[in-house]
Design an enzyme around this catalytic site. Structure first.
Site, PDB file in Angstrom:
ATOM      1  CG  ASP A  16      -2.071   0.963   1.097  1.00 47.17           C
ATOM      2  OD1 ASP A  16      -3.222   0.507   0.998  1.00 47.17           O
ATOM      3  OD2 ASP A  16      -1.825   2.196   1.078  1.00 47.17           O
ATOM      4  CB  ILE A  17       0.824   4.255  -2.180  1.00 50.60           C
ATOM      5  CG1 ILE A  17       1.919   5.155  -2.712  1.00 50.60           C
ATOM      6  CG2 ILE A  17      -0.446   5.035  -1.884  1.00 50.60           C
ATOM      7  CD1 ILE A  17       1.613   5.733  -4.097  1.00 50.60           C
ATOM      8  CG  ASN A  41     -11.986  -0.732   4.012  1.00 46.90           C
ATOM      9  OD1 ASN A  41     -12.325  -1.194   5.091  1.00 46.90           O
ATOM     10  ND2 ASN A  41     -10.840  -0.069   3.847  1.00 46.90           N
ATOM     11  N   GLY A  78     -16.190   2.427   3.699  1.00 45.67           N
ATOM     12  CA  GLY A  78     -15.021   3.305   3.544  1.00 45.67           C
ATOM     13  C   GLY A  78     -14.152   2.956   2.356  1.00 45.67           C
ATOM     14  CD  GLN A  79     -14.664  -0.756  -2.603  1.00 51.35           C
ATOM     15  OE1 GLN A  79     -15.785  -1.122  -2.264  1.00 51.35           O
ATOM     16  NE2 GLN A  79     -14.027  -1.274  -3.632  1.00 51.35           N
ATOM     17  CG  HIS A  84      -8.702  -2.848  -2.315  1.00 51.02           C
ATOM     18  ND1 HIS A  84      -9.683  -2.181  -3.013  1.00 51.02           N
ATOM     19  CD2 HIS A  84      -8.537  -2.160  -1.160  1.00 51.02           C
ATOM     20  CE1 HIS A  84     -10.085  -1.126  -2.320  1.00 51.02           C
ATOM     21  NE2 HIS A  84      -9.416  -1.100  -1.183  1.00 51.02           N
ATOM     22  CG  HIS A 131      -6.776  -2.800   3.092  1.00 45.55           C
ATOM     23  ND1 HIS A 131      -6.015  -1.654   2.948  1.00 45.55           N
ATOM     24  CD2 HIS A 131      -7.975  -2.511   2.544  1.00 45.55           C
ATOM     25  CE1 HIS A 131      -6.733  -0.712   2.347  1.00 45.55           C
ATOM     26  NE2 HIS A 131      -7.935  -1.215   2.089  1.00 45.55           N
TER      27      HIS A 131
HETATM   28  P1  5GP Z   1      -9.757   1.539   0.395  1.00 43.26           P
HETATM   29  O1  5GP Z   1      -9.996   2.766   1.241  1.00 43.26           O
HETATM   30  O2  5GP Z   1     -10.404   1.663  -0.957  1.00 43.26           O
HETATM   31  O3  5GP Z   1     -10.120   0.259   1.097  1.00 43.26           O
HETATM   32  O4  5GP Z   1      -8.202   1.445   0.228  1.00 43.26           O
HETATM   33  C1  5GP Z   1      -7.521   1.842  -0.914  1.00 43.26           C
HETATM   34  C2  5GP Z   1      -6.053   1.718  -0.591  1.00 43.26           C
HETATM   35  O5  5GP Z   1      -5.328   1.842  -1.786  1.00 43.26           O
HETATM   36  C3  5GP Z   1      -5.547   2.792   0.371  1.00 43.26           C
HETATM   37  O6  5GP Z   1      -4.974   2.170   1.515  1.00 43.26           O
HETATM   38  C4  5GP Z   1      -4.519   3.565  -0.453  1.00 43.26           C
HETATM   39  O7  5GP Z   1      -3.399   3.980   0.294  1.00 43.26           O
HETATM   40  C5  5GP Z   1      -4.149   2.551  -1.527  1.00 43.26           C
HETATM   41  N1  5GP Z   1      -3.749   3.165  -2.776  1.00 43.26           N
HETATM   42  C6  5GP Z   1      -4.427   4.116  -3.463  1.00 43.26           C
HETATM   43  N2  5GP Z   1      -3.782   4.452  -4.593  1.00 43.26           N
HETATM   44  C7  5GP Z   1      -2.656   3.672  -4.623  1.00 43.26           C
HETATM   45  C8  5GP Z   1      -1.586   3.566  -5.557  1.00 43.26           C
HETATM   46  O8  5GP Z   1      -1.518   4.240  -6.582  1.00 43.26           O
HETATM   47  N3  5GP Z   1      -0.613   2.658  -5.261  1.00 43.26           N
HETATM   48  C9  5GP Z   1      -0.649   1.887  -4.132  1.00 43.26           C
HETATM   49  N4  5GP Z   1       0.355   1.019  -3.948  1.00 43.26           N
HETATM   50  N5  5GP Z   1      -1.655   1.966  -3.232  1.00 43.26           N
HETATM   51  C10 5GP Z   1      -2.649   2.856  -3.472  1.00 43.26           C
END
Ligand code: 5GP
Length: 112
Positions: free
Chosen positions: A29-30, A85, A91-92, A98, A100
């Site tokens: 994760d970034i 999520n 909170g997606q 995906h 986590h």
């Molecule tokens: P969500 O809130 O949708 O469950 O989580 C999305 C996740 O994707 C977040 O933890 C966010 O940091 C990660 N993320 C978003 N854009 C990128 C990206 O361009 N590269 C990587 N490696 N992670 C990302």
């Protein structure tokens, strides 16, 4: 619906990839929320857990197996948390399914 994760799958944008096969991809994760934080995604464009259909069983099963395998490889022998999520209340933010995997510290419960 295409998302930033489609561009990671196609290598249009870089990611720190931990595993790749025909069905899924695991990458860091970034914006890590724990010492170890990676995502496992199906290569198929599935928006969320709420959009799964029977034919997705193999891809989702593979994602969970890879989550377990990469967690082991990353040394998370003390445990970790697996989260998907889902939708607005979940909170997606990225509309591509995906999982986590977070570990390397004691994670509180319940989440916010
Ligand atoms: P969500 O809130 O949708 O469950 O989580 C999305 C996740 O994707 C977040 O933890 C966010 O940091 C990660 N993320 C978003 N854009 C990128 C990206 O361009 N590269 C990587 N490696 N992670 C990302």
């Amino acid at each position: 619906m295409s998302s930033i994760f489609s561009k990671i799958i196609s290598k249009e944008i870089p990611a720190d990839i931990l595993h790749e096969d025909d069905l899924c991809l695991a990458f860091r994760d970034i914006n890590p929320q724990a010492p170890t934080h990676f995502l496992v995604i199906p290569k198929k464009e599935i928006v969320s857990m709420a959009d799964l259909v029977d034919e997705d069983q193999a891809a989702v099963g593979r994602c969970l197996l890879i989550a377990s395998r990469v967690a082991f490889e990353q040394g998370l022998e003390n445990g970790y948390r697996l989260i998907a999520n889902t939708g607005e209340d979940g909170g997606q933010e990225v509309p591509h399914l995906h999982f986590h995997v977070l570990g390397g510290r004691n994670l509180t419960w319940p989440p916010g």
